[in-house]
Design a protein around this motif. Structure first.
Motif, PDB file in Angstrom:
ATOM      1  N   ALA A 335       0.836  -1.198   0.000  1.00 64.82           N
ATOM      2  CA  ALA A 335       0.000   0.000   0.000  1.00 64.82           C
ATOM      3  C   ALA A 335       0.872   1.249   0.000  1.00 64.82           C
ATOM      4  N   HIS A 336       0.636   2.126  -0.969  1.00 59.84           N
ATOM      5  CA  HIS A 336       1.260   3.447  -1.081  1.00 59.84           C
ATOM      6  C   HIS A 336       2.713   3.418  -1.546  1.00 59.84           C
ATOM      7  N   VAL A 337       3.273   2.258  -1.881  1.00 57.39           N
ATOM      8  CA  VAL A 337       4.693   2.201  -2.216  1.00 57.39           C
ATOM      9  C   VAL A 337       4.910   2.409  -3.711  1.00 57.39           C
ATOM     10  N   THR A 338       6.154   2.745  -4.089  1.00 60.65           N
ATOM     11  CA  THR A 338       6.552   2.808  -5.490  1.00 60.65           C
ATOM     12  C   THR A 338       6.583   1.396  -6.069  1.00 60.65           C
ATOM     13  N   ASP A 339       6.188   1.264  -7.347  1.00 58.46           N
ATOM     14  CA  ASP A 339       6.106  -0.039  -8.017  1.00 58.46           C
ATOM     15  C   ASP A 339       5.172  -1.001  -7.270  1.00 58.46           C
ATOM     16  N   GLU A 340       4.072  -0.468  -6.808  1.00 56.01           N
ATOM     17  CA  GLU A 340       3.056  -1.258  -6.108  1.00 56.01           C
ATOM     18  C   GLU A 340       2.594  -2.436  -6.969  1.00 56.01           C
ATOM     19  N   TYR A 341       2.364  -3.569  -6.322  1.00 53.75           N
ATOM     20  CA  TYR A 341       1.858  -4.732  -7.040  1.00 53.75           C
ATOM     21  C   TYR A 341       0.890  -5.521  -6.161  1.00 53.75           C
ATOM     22  N   CYS A 342       0.163  -6.424  -6.817  1.00 55.78           N
ATOM     23  CA  CYS A 342      -0.693  -7.387  -6.128  1.00 55.78           C
ATOM     24  C   CYS A 342      -0.425  -8.757  -6.726  1.00 55.78           C
ATOM     25  N   GLU A 343      -0.417  -9.769  -5.891  1.00 50.65           N
ATOM     26  CA  GLU A 343      -0.240 -11.138  -6.370  1.00 50.65           C
ATOM     27  C   GLU A 343      -1.545 -11.604  -7.032  1.00 50.65           C
ATOM     28  N   ILE A 344      -1.453 -12.007  -8.284  1.00 51.56           N
ATOM     29  CA  ILE A 344      -2.644 -12.402  -9.040  1.00 51.56           C
ATOM     30  C   ILE A 344      -3.398 -13.561  -8.379  1.00 51.56           C
ATOM     31  N   PRO A 345      -2.716 -14.599  -7.878  1.00 49.26           N
ATOM     32  CA  PRO A 345      -3.476 -15.679  -7.221  1.00 49.26           C
ATOM     33  C   PRO A 345      -4.300 -15.198  -6.029  1.00 49.26           C
ATOM     34  N   ARG A 346      -3.865 -14.117  -5.372  1.00 53.54           N
ATOM     35  CA  ARG A 346      -4.641 -13.576  -4.248  1.00 53.54           C
ATOM     36  C   ARG A 346      -5.995 -13.038  -4.730  1.00 53.54           C
ATOM     37  N   ILE A 347      -5.991 -12.424  -5.910  1.00 57.45           N
ATOM     38  CA  ILE A 347      -7.246 -11.872  -6.439  1.00 57.45           C
ATOM     39  C   ILE A 347      -8.237 -12.996  -6.712  1.00 57.45           C
ATOM     40  N   GLU A 348      -7.748 -14.053  -7.348  1.00 52.76           N
ATOM     41  CA  GLU A 348      -8.608 -15.199  -7.643  1.00 52.76           C
ATOM     42  C   GLU A 348      -9.104 -15.850  -6.354  1.00 52.76           C
ATOM     43  N   GLU A 349      -8.216 -15.946  -5.365  1.00 56.80           N
ATOM     44  CA  GLU A 349      -8.591 -16.551  -4.083  1.00 56.80           C
ATOM     45  C   GLU A 349      -9.649 -15.709  -3.373  1.00 56.80           C
ATOM     46  N   ALA A 350      -9.521 -14.374  -3.448  1.00 57.18           N
ATOM     47  CA  ALA A 350     -10.479 -13.490  -2.773  1.00 57.18           C
ATOM     48  C   ALA A 350     -11.888 -13.698  -3.305  1.00 57.18           C
ATOM     49  N   VAL A 351     -12.026 -13.826  -4.624  1.00 55.28           N
ATOM     50  CA  VAL A 351     -13.344 -14.063  -5.208  1.00 55.28           C
ATOM     51  C   VAL A 351     -13.931 -15.363  -4.654  1.00 55.28           C
ATOM     52  N   ASP A 352     -13.119 -16.395  -4.571  1.00 58.48           N
ATOM     53  CA  ASP A 352     -13.595 -17.676  -4.035  1.00 58.48           C
ATOM     54  C   ASP A 352     -14.046 -17.530  -2.581  1.00 58.48           C
ATOM     55  N   ILE A 353     -13.272 -16.783  -1.781  1.00 54.07           N
ATOM     56  CA  ILE A 353     -13.621 -16.590  -0.371  1.00 54.07           C
ATOM     57  C   ILE A 353     -14.942 -15.836  -0.251  1.00 54.07           C
ATOM     58  N   TYR A 354     -15.065 -14.730  -0.974  1.00 57.59           N
ATOM     59  CA  TYR A 354     -16.284 -13.925  -0.880  1.00 57.59           C
ATOM     60  C   TYR A 354     -17.505 -14.719  -1.341  1.00 57.59           C
TER      61      TYR A 354
END
Length: 361
Positions: A335-354
């Motif tokens: 959060a708020h850092v230079t070259d911010e990224y997100c792990e793609i598998p986390r996005i897919e996992e979040a949808v499954d959790i929700y």
């Protein structure tokens, strides 16, 4: 590519740094309307619009995220911040972790929930503006009565899909001291405002909140963030100001805290509230928390609280004092850092959790 990952990339390509949230809200409103949601726009200011989207009947579950992102900073990025570049399992760009991946996962899970079969819990998506600048949009939404009672509140801020149970509150104050100006060679003719402010700052350093340490949130804290005064070296200053950042724990009454602080600082200064966000805490045994954990959210572990505040400070109360959980696919340290990224598998996992959690509710 997973639908939520595609949507995250679309949202990251929209520059919503410090505003322009309407550009993010508009395509999300179209998607949700197409999925059968009743959508209401929340216009906070020109170009700054959030939305409230409702599906189903009965008491809903509230899903929330913010549409704004923080500035890029002075340091140069090695990746174009709004290109949504994919490199291996990482998606780069401003807002990938904080929190357009969370927004995308909520929206896709809500769409899939609405298309499901059988009896399903009602949903209300609350997508806000101005969270990064003190939850401005959530405060305005609550004041306008746009957020109603619900069964629970899910906040998709970055937690790497851990179910965090709360966070400290924030009470930001401006301390002002007034005096009387005079020539610096004749200070006895003036009234030095900086001396008054200095005494107040010393009192703030020693300030005791008067409440015990919270078993999971820790102790409340006080920090002097800024201090300034005077106009030039050879004048007695007639105005001096400082800002205080008080972080509070669950159960603290901010009105009582302000009165206590005012007495501690003495009568030489005045206090002005800049931000007033109460602390948030839900016990792990709460059924809403247990539903998320049973749906695959990672356990909160030894650090069950977020280090940052969220819109839940305002929305949990606006929803009727409901249990609230912070759980999103972003990486907290991105959060708020230079070259911010997100792990793609986390996005897919979040949808499954929700999706699984909504089915269990």
């Amino acid at each position: 590519m997973n639908e939520a990952v595609k949507l995250t990339r679309e949202l990251v390509r929209i520059d919503s740094v410090g505003g322009n949230e309407a550009a993010v809200a508009t395509p999300l409103a179209r998607r949700l309307e197409a999925a059968g949601f009743e959508v209401r726009e929340h216009e906070y200011a020109p170009g700054r619009a959030g939305l409230v989207a409702r599906w189903g009947s009965g008491l809903p579950v509230t899903l929330t995220g913010h549409l704004d992102t923080v500035p890029l900073g002075a340091q140069s990025w090695t990746r174009e911040p709004h290109s949504a570049e994919v490199d291996g399992d990482r998606l780069y760009g401003r807002g990938t972790s904080d929190m357009k991946a969370g927004l995308a996962a909520l929206v896709v899970a809500a769409e899939e929930h609405g298309r499901g079969q059988g009896r399903r819990v009602a949903l209300e998506l609350v997508l806000t503006v101005g969270e990064e600048s003190g939850c401005e949009g959530a405060i305005d939404m609550a004041a306008r009565g746009l957020v109603g009672p619900s069964r629970g509140l899910l906040v998709a801020e970055p937690t790497a899909n851990r179910a965090l149970l709360g966070h400290k509150g924030a009470l930001w104050l401006k301390v002002t001291a007034h005096g009387r100006t005079a020539h610096g060679s004749m200070p006895h003719l003036g009234d030095n405002a900086i001396y008054k402010l200095a005494r107040a700052i010393s009192a703030a350093e020693r300030f005791d909140h008067g409440v015990p340490k919270h078993p999971r949130l820790g102790a409340p804290t006080t920090n002097v963030g800024t201090a300034h005064g005077g106009i030039n070296v050879n004048s007695v200053p007639d105005l001096a100001q400082a800002t205080l950042d008080l972080r509070t724990v669950a159960g603290q009454d901010h009105a009582v805290l302000r009165d206590r602080l005012r007495k501690a600082l003495g009568g030489e200064t005045t206090l002005e509230v800049l931000t007033d966000l109460p602390a948030l805490w839900t016990e792990q045994e709460d059924p809403f928390v247990q539903t998320l954990l049973s749906a695959g959210a990672h356990a909160p572990g030894d650090g069950p609280a977020a280090s940052y505040f969220t819109d839940a400070s305002i929305l949990a109360s606006a929803c009727g004092g409901v249990p609230a959980v912070i759980c999103g696919p972003g990486e907290p340290d991105q959060a708020h850092v230079t070259d911010e990224y997100c792990e793609i598998p986390r996005i897919e996992e979040a949808v499954d959790i929700y999706r699984a959690a909504l089915a269990r509710l």
